[in-house]
Scaffold this active site. Structure first.
Site, PDB file in Angstrom:
ATOM      1  N   LYS A   1      36.714  10.093 -27.962  1.00 52.96           N
ATOM      2  CA  LYS A   1      38.027   9.757 -27.402  1.00 52.96           C
ATOM      3  C   LYS A   1      38.273  10.510 -26.079  1.00 52.96           C
ATOM      4  O   LYS A   1      37.451  11.312 -25.644  1.00 52.96           O
ATOM      5  CB  LYS A   1      39.117  10.078 -28.440  1.00 52.96           C
ATOM      6  CG  LYS A   1      38.954   9.285 -29.752  1.00 52.96           C
ATOM      7  CD  LYS A   1      39.368   7.844 -29.596  1.00 52.96           C
ATOM      8  CE  LYS A   1      39.006   6.863 -30.684  1.00 52.96           C
ATOM      9  NZ  LYS A   1      38.932   7.194 -32.063  1.00 52.96           N
TER      10      LYS A   1
HETATM   11  C1  PLP Z   1      39.419   6.489 -33.397  1.00 53.56           C
HETATM   12  C2  PLP Z   1      40.433   5.521 -33.864  1.00 53.56           C
HETATM   13  C3  PLP Z   1      41.163   5.713 -35.054  1.00 53.56           C
HETATM   14  C4  PLP Z   1      40.844   6.750 -36.081  1.00 53.56           C
HETATM   15  O1  PLP Z   1      40.804   8.022 -35.683  1.00 53.56           O
HETATM   16  P1  PLP Z   1      39.961   9.136 -36.485  1.00 53.56           P
HETATM   17  O2  PLP Z   1      40.380  10.374 -35.784  1.00 53.56           O
HETATM   18  O3  PLP Z   1      38.521   8.820 -36.326  1.00 53.56           O
HETATM   19  O4  PLP Z   1      40.400   9.103 -37.904  1.00 53.56           O
HETATM   20  C5  PLP Z   1      42.155   4.814 -35.355  1.00 53.56           C
HETATM   21  N1  PLP Z   1      42.417   3.755 -34.571  1.00 53.56           N
HETATM   22  C6  PLP Z   1      41.724   3.522 -33.456  1.00 53.56           C
HETATM   23  C7  PLP Z   1      42.068   2.345 -32.618  1.00 53.56           C
HETATM   24  C8  PLP Z   1      40.701   4.388 -33.064  1.00 53.56           C
HETATM   25  O5  PLP Z   1      40.010   4.115 -31.959  1.00 53.56           O
END
Ligand code: PLP
Length: 379
Positions: free
Chosen positions: A184
């Site tokens: 991210k």
């Molecule tokens: C990464 C992501 C999540 C989940 O996040 P985690 O920290 O991996 O639990 C949820 N929604 C979207 C759109 C994502 O890209």
């Protein structure tokens, strides 16, 4: 195989190492002062009243559903073109999911018109996801929510630092959820953040994050509390100090890194202009004045180009690609929950979408490598 250009990469330097070492040396590892500071600074960045750091983005989404009272008998409308966690957070509560379509190949975000078609007397909430950090039509969606008395959750996992009309994505609805997973824009490894303007929701989320307990180990350690009660069935969705320390350093780089992602995105758009690739969001981004987070770079392959062959060719050139997303309503598990659903725009886009490498530490020569390989492969 070592990739010359991975899909995503960290921007970690000496500062991150130092920050974690300092935590280790101070010998308080579980949620405490560093986490409080991370929450405070994140809230300031997003200009929101409450920010609660949690163990991951999925936990933030689950807490969001819980504090809004979503449970058995309720329905929640959400996109299918998102990560599976968006839907699973609803399913954990015993509520049902109803998928809405996206707007189309130019705008991979949830369609307000499609939302309207999915509303029933049992609808309790809407979840939107700002694909790639490009704002969904949140003002219009909030109007719909107000009209039908529905809660709005924003899955802002792609969107830290992104704004629409000057207001941070994640702060338009009742609750916003961020993820700090390794790929991210702001990375702590695992980690997430729940934001809200509402005191009542924040208070309940705080309880549920830590077993429904009325005080934290940290508070008792500091002498702020002596014992505790348990007032709800809660969870352990806490972050820790090492991750919060990483989060603080990463937060300080966020604007600069988002700006770099924007530059790379614009280079891609410029170079692919006149190619046969579909370029979602390009025309919208040119029109709108938002500051985006440019989380991923999606392209739509032209008719007749086989996706697997395209991705394999790039992989052989050392370039990693991905798909965002296999739609949730077509997964083996989720299909049986929503049998018979068709989402024409989502399905059409999902078949043709490929995500190209994009990350803030990507060099200009890496961008050129991708450009050359993609254009060469399409010829
Ligand atoms: C990464 C992501 C999540 C989940 O996040 P985690 O920290 O991996 O639990 C949820 N929604 C979207 C759109 C994502 O890209």
């Amino acid at each position: 195989m070592e990739m010359l250009v991975p899909l995503a990469n960290l921007d970690f330097g000496e500062e991150e190492s130092q920050a974690v070492l300092e935590v280790l040396n101070r010998r308080w590892l579980t949620m405490g002062a560093v986490t409080q500071e991370f929450e405070m600074q994140f809230a300031e960045m997003a200009d929101v009243k409450h920010a609660l750091a949690v163990s991951n983005g999925t936990a933030a989404l689950h807490l969001a559903c819980l504090v809004l009272g979503i449970g058995p008998g309720d329905e929640v409308i959400l996109p299918s073109l998102t990560f599976v966690a968006t839907a699973n957070a609803v399913l954990y509560t015993g509520a049902e999911v109803r998928f809405a379509d996206i707007i189309g190949p130019q705008e991979l975000n949830i369609s307000p018109e499609s939302i309207l078609k999915q509303i029933t007397p049992r609808t309790k909430a809407l979840i939107v996801m700002h694909y790639g950090g490009y704002p969904c039509r949140i003002p219009e969606i909030i109007e719909i929510a107000d009209r039908y008395n529905l809660a709005v959750i924003e899955d802002a996992a792609h969107a830290p630092g992104a704004r629409l009309e000057g207001r941070a994505l994640g702060t338009w609805g009742d609750v916003g959820c961020f993820s700090f997973f390794s790929n991210k824009n702001l990375v702590t490894g695992e980690g997430g953040m729940l934001v809200t303007q509402r005191d009542d929701l924040a208070e309940r989320a705080r309880l549920l994050r830590s077993h429904g307990m009325t005080s934290l180990t940290w508070d008792r350690h500091k002498g702020h509390a002596y014992s505790y009660d348990v007032v709800e069935l809660g969870y352990n969705y806490r972050i820790d100090e090492m991750r919060s320390a990483l989060g603080l350093v990463q937060l300080s780089k966020l604007d600069k890194n988002n700006e770099r992602r924007k530059t790379i995105t614009q280079n891609y758009w410029g170079a692919f202009q006149g190619s046969r690739l579909g370029l979602p969001f390009r025309d919208l981004a040119a029109k709108s004045i938002n500051s985006g987070s440019y989380h991923i770079f999606p392209v739509l392959l032209p008719e007749g180009v086989r996706r697997k062959a395209f991705m394999d060719t790039l992989r052989l050139a050392g370039i990693q690609t991905s798909i965002h997303y296999p739609p949730i309503h077509q997964f083996s598990y989720h299909r049986q929950l929503v049998s018979g659903v068709t989402l024409p725009q989502t399905e059409r886009v999902a078949e043709r979408e490929v995500t190209l490498p994009l990350y803030s530490s990507m060099s200009d020569s890496q961008v050129d490598l991708v450009l050359g390989a993609v254009i060469g492969t399409l010829e």
